[in-house]
Design a protein around this motif. Structure first.
Motif, PDB file in Angstrom:
ATOM      1  N   GLU A 111       0.836  -1.206   0.000  1.00 46.06           N
ATOM      2  CA  GLU A 111       0.000   0.000   0.000  1.00 46.06           C
ATOM      3  C   GLU A 111       0.872   1.257   0.000  1.00 46.06           C
ATOM      4  O   GLU A 111       0.604   2.224  -0.724  1.00 46.06           O
ATOM      5  N   LEU A 112       1.934   1.260   0.821  1.00 45.60           N
ATOM      6  CA  LEU A 112       2.818   2.427   0.868  1.00 45.60           C
ATOM      7  C   LEU A 112       3.520   2.642  -0.470  1.00 45.60           C
ATOM      8  O   LEU A 112       3.675   3.774  -0.939  1.00 45.60           O
ATOM      9  N   LYS A 113       3.950   1.578  -1.124  1.00 45.58           N
ATOM     10  CA  LYS A 113       4.613   1.707  -2.428  1.00 45.58           C
ATOM     11  C   LYS A 113       3.652   2.281  -3.458  1.00 45.58           C
ATOM     12  O   LYS A 113       4.047   3.110  -4.287  1.00 45.58           O
ATOM     13  N   ARG A 114       2.384   1.848  -3.398  1.00 43.76           N
ATOM     14  CA  ARG A 114       1.400   2.382  -4.345  1.00 43.76           C
ATOM     15  C   ARG A 114       1.145   3.867  -4.091  1.00 43.76           C
ATOM     16  O   ARG A 114       0.995   4.648  -5.013  1.00 43.76           O
ATOM     17  N   ARG A 115       1.106   4.274  -2.816  1.00 43.34           N
ATOM     18  CA  ARG A 115       0.881   5.686  -2.496  1.00 43.34           C
ATOM     19  C   ARG A 115       2.061   6.545  -2.940  1.00 43.34           C
ATOM     20  O   ARG A 115       1.890   7.666  -3.428  1.00 43.34           O
ATOM     21  N   GLU A 116       3.295   6.044  -2.731  1.00 40.56           N
ATOM     22  CA  GLU A 116       4.485   6.813  -3.078  1.00 40.56           C
ATOM     23  C   GLU A 116       4.657   6.954  -4.590  1.00 40.56           C
ATOM     24  O   GLU A 116       5.175   7.958  -5.070  1.00 40.56           O
ATOM     25  N   SER A 117       4.238   5.958  -5.322  1.00 41.65           N
ATOM     26  CA  SER A 117       4.414   6.027  -6.774  1.00 41.65           C
ATOM     27  C   SER A 117       3.396   6.959  -7.417  1.00 41.65           C
ATOM     28  O   SER A 117       3.525   7.312  -8.571  1.00 41.65           O
ATOM     29  N   GLY A 118       2.428   7.369  -6.688  1.00 44.15           N
ATOM     30  CA  GLY A 118       1.456   8.320  -7.205  1.00 44.15           C
ATOM     31  C   GLY A 118       0.274   7.617  -7.833  1.00 44.15           C
ATOM     32  O   GLY A 118       0.243   6.402  -7.968  1.00 44.15           O
ATOM     33  N   PRO A 119      -0.706   8.462  -8.224  1.00 41.45           N
ATOM     34  CA  PRO A 119      -1.893   7.847  -8.831  1.00 41.45           C
ATOM     35  C   PRO A 119      -1.544   7.264 -10.184  1.00 41.45           C
ATOM     36  O   PRO A 119      -0.938   7.909 -11.019  1.00 41.45           O
ATOM     37  N   GLU A 120      -1.892   6.078 -10.348  1.00 43.01           N
ATOM     38  CA  GLU A 120      -1.618   5.411 -11.618  1.00 43.01           C
ATOM     39  C   GLU A 120      -2.861   5.462 -12.468  1.00 43.01           C
ATOM     40  O   GLU A 120      -3.988   5.518 -11.973  1.00 43.01           O
ATOM     41  N   ALA A 121      -2.629   5.406 -13.746  1.00 39.21           N
ATOM     42  CA  ALA A 121      -3.769   5.386 -14.660  1.00 39.21           C
ATOM     43  C   ALA A 121      -4.403   4.004 -14.583  1.00 39.21           C
ATOM     44  O   ALA A 121      -3.701   3.016 -14.507  1.00 39.21           O
TER      45      ALA A 121
END
Length: 125
Positions: A111-121
């Motif tokens: 979850e933290l990695k997804r938040r740090e990478s930003g909103p993905e398309a």
């Protein structure tokens, strides 16, 4: 009063001997089968119970200890098995809790990695 005592004492002795005979395992009844002892106790009202108590059952004195049932708190094998079981249960529980924590940690890291990478398309369909 004495007449009642003369009747009640043999009755109590008969009832005690009858219940004792019924609760005795078949292999501990001496000289006769247990069914025969029941008939003797009931048919010979005063003599039957006395004979049963004197000679009908294998009885162990305080010096001879029966090797039958032992209370759980007096049985060292039972207490040892409790200790072994409790140690195994604690180890299994600890392993289960550790695996659950590791899975939760991996989920949170993802979850933290997804938040740090930003909103993905969203993936294209």
């Amino acid at each position: 009063m004495l007449r009642a005592l003369i009747f009640l004492l043999p009755l109590a002795l008969t009832i005690y001997a009858f219940i004792d005979c019924l609760n005795t395992p078949e292999d501990e009844a001496k000289h006769l089968p247990k069914v025969a002892w029941v008939f003797i106790i009931l048919l010979f009202w005063i003599v039957g119970p006395i004979v049963w108590l004197a000679a009908g059952k294998v009885r162990q004195g305080p010096a001879g200890r029966r090797q039958g049932w032992v209370a759980p708190d007096d049985n060292p094998d039972f207490l040892k098995s409790l200790k072994d079981d409790s140690e195994k249960d604690v180890e299994e529980k600890d392993e289960t809790v550790l695996k659950d924590w590791e899975a939760d940690l991996r989920r949170r890291e993802d979850e933290l990695k997804r938040r740090e990478s930003g909103p993905e398309a969203p993936p294209a369909s």
